[in-house]
Design an enzyme around this catalytic site. Sequence first.
Site, short mmCIF file in Angstrom:
data_model
loop_
_atom_site.label_atom_id
_atom_site.label_comp_id
_atom_site.label_asym_id
_atom_site.label_seq_id
_atom_site.Cartn_x
_atom_site.Cartn_y
_atom_site.Cartn_z
N TYR A 1 5.28 -6.02 -6.96
CA TYR A 1 4.13 -5.16 -6.70
C TYR A 1 3.60 -4.89 -8.20
O TYR A 1 2.42 -4.46 -8.34
CB TYR A 1 4.28 -3.94 -6.00
CG TYR A 1 4.22 -4.00 -4.28
CD1 TYR A 1 5.00 -4.75 -3.72
CD2 TYR A 1 3.26 -3.19 -3.83
CE1 TYR A 1 5.14 -4.77 -2.34
CE2 TYR A 1 3.26 -3.32 -2.34
CZ TYR A 1 4.18 -4.19 -1.70
OH TYR A 1 3.94 -4.02 -0.44
N LYS B 1 17.85 -11.36 -1.65
CA LYS B 1 17.62 -12.82 -1.44
C LYS B 1 18.37 -13.28 -2.51
O LYS B 1 17.97 -14.19 -3.33
CB LYS B 1 16.31 -13.28 -1.16
CG LYS B 1 15.86 -14.46 -0.80
CD LYS B 1 16.06 -14.78 0.76
CE LYS B 1 16.01 -16.34 0.88
NZ LYS B 1 16.44 -16.47 2.40
N ASP C 1 8.79 -3.11 1.96
CA ASP C 1 7.40 -2.99 2.60
C ASP C 1 7.66 -3.55 3.93
O ASP C 1 7.27 -2.84 5.17
CB ASP C 1 6.50 -3.49 1.79
CG ASP C 1 5.19 -3.59 2.53
OD1 ASP C 1 4.97 -2.54 3.18
OD2 ASP C 1 4.39 -4.76 2.21
C1 IPM Z 1 2.76 0.81 2.74
C2 IPM Z 1 1.48 -0.13 2.51
C3 IPM Z 1 1.29 -0.32 1.14
C4 IPM Z 1 2.54 -1.07 0.50
C5 IPM Z 1 -0.05 -1.21 0.80
C6 IPM Z 1 -1.17 -0.47 1.54
C7 IPM Z 1 -0.47 -1.09 -0.67
O1 IPM Z 1 1.78 -1.17 3.27
O2 IPM Z 1 2.86 1.74 2.10
O3 IPM Z 1 3.87 0.08 3.14
O4 IPM Z 1 2.38 -2.42 0.55
O5 IPM Z 1 3.22 -0.47 -0.16
MG MG Z 2 3.61 -1.38 4.33
#
Ligand code: IPM
Ligand code: MG
Length: 352
Positions: A142, A187, A243
């Site tokens: 991210y 992984k 996520d």
């Molecule tokens: C979450 C959401 C977010 C993420 C998005 C909206 C950026 O899916 O909080 O899980 O991927 O972290």
């Molecule tokens: Mg999410």
Amino acid sequence: MKKHIAVVSGDGIGPDIIREALKVLSAVGAKFAHTFTTSEYEAGGIALDHTGIPLPEETLKGCQESDSVLLGAVGGPKWDTLPSHLRPEKALLGLRGGMGLFCNLRPAILYKQLADACPLKKEIVGEGLDLMVVRELTGGIYFGERGRDENSAYDTMAYTVGEIERIVRKAFEIAQKRSGRLCSVDKANILNTSQLWREVVGRVQGDYPNVQVSHLYVDNAAMQLVRNPRQFDVIVTENMFGDILSDEASQITGSIGMLPSASLREDSFGMYEPIHGSAPDIAGKDLANPIATILSVAMMLRYSFGLATEADAIESAVSKVLDKGYRTADIYTEGMKKVGTSEMGSLIAQSL
Ligand code: IPM
Ligand code: MG
């Protein structure tokens, strides 16, 4: 107690659910004689529309200067075609990264009242589910270096030992207070970052001799979550795996509309938000389930303000309202009483 909370409603159903969460917050304040004040800030699509950027400086500053942050949801189809640095989701990453909120707690609890909403067979779920996903939130793919041109694109997943160790320690501490079982998901058969992750878990484990540790590859973990979710108690994993697995875990508890989250750093400061998105299709229609956001307020009281009794009171108010058969559309099953967003919020606030 006196606390100041930055409120970021965001887009879509954000304002609908935040309104109800604030109803409950002020009911708690009244009942337990606390003063909770709030300031509203814009982030996401609404901020883009008003200022041209998804996370105005004023919002980040306001959040940083508060005692904690309550967030609704960001994003929507209106902004989906924008380049990635302008997308509303960037606001979320900017808040998480900007405030150093590396520790994301996502409890997935199947309420016994909602057993029928669980898509898994009764014999798989047994007496119910109660697991905690601990997701690393400010590192990995991210936040890594990225780029694209016409013919290619790349994102990088990078972790330092320090980044891994601080989240893993949090997970060990949580596991110690719960069942003493911790599953680390990676992984490691492919990724360098995962191999490092596994090494760090192995080393930190020495400091928590009463926690029993297991390791799973993320593909296997995804499968095990639907095959036998009761084998898990606390799961710790990196940002993107967390996520994905937290969405999966939420679905086996019946509805994503029920699950809160806390994003924390080392001190007690945190940002609290439902794990679901902005659901623009039902925004402003009094259809959204406010429970995830209301339970996020409970997490705020517990983790940031140390108000465990008050947090328990919110959680049991939610349970009582479900006991009485009240359901928003997403968790509705035949024979129950269907209510809208606002009535659900009022019922929970009254039940306090
Ligand atoms: C979450 C959401 C977010 C993420 C998005 C909206 C950026 O899916 O909080 O899980 O991927 O972290
Ligand atoms: Mg999410």
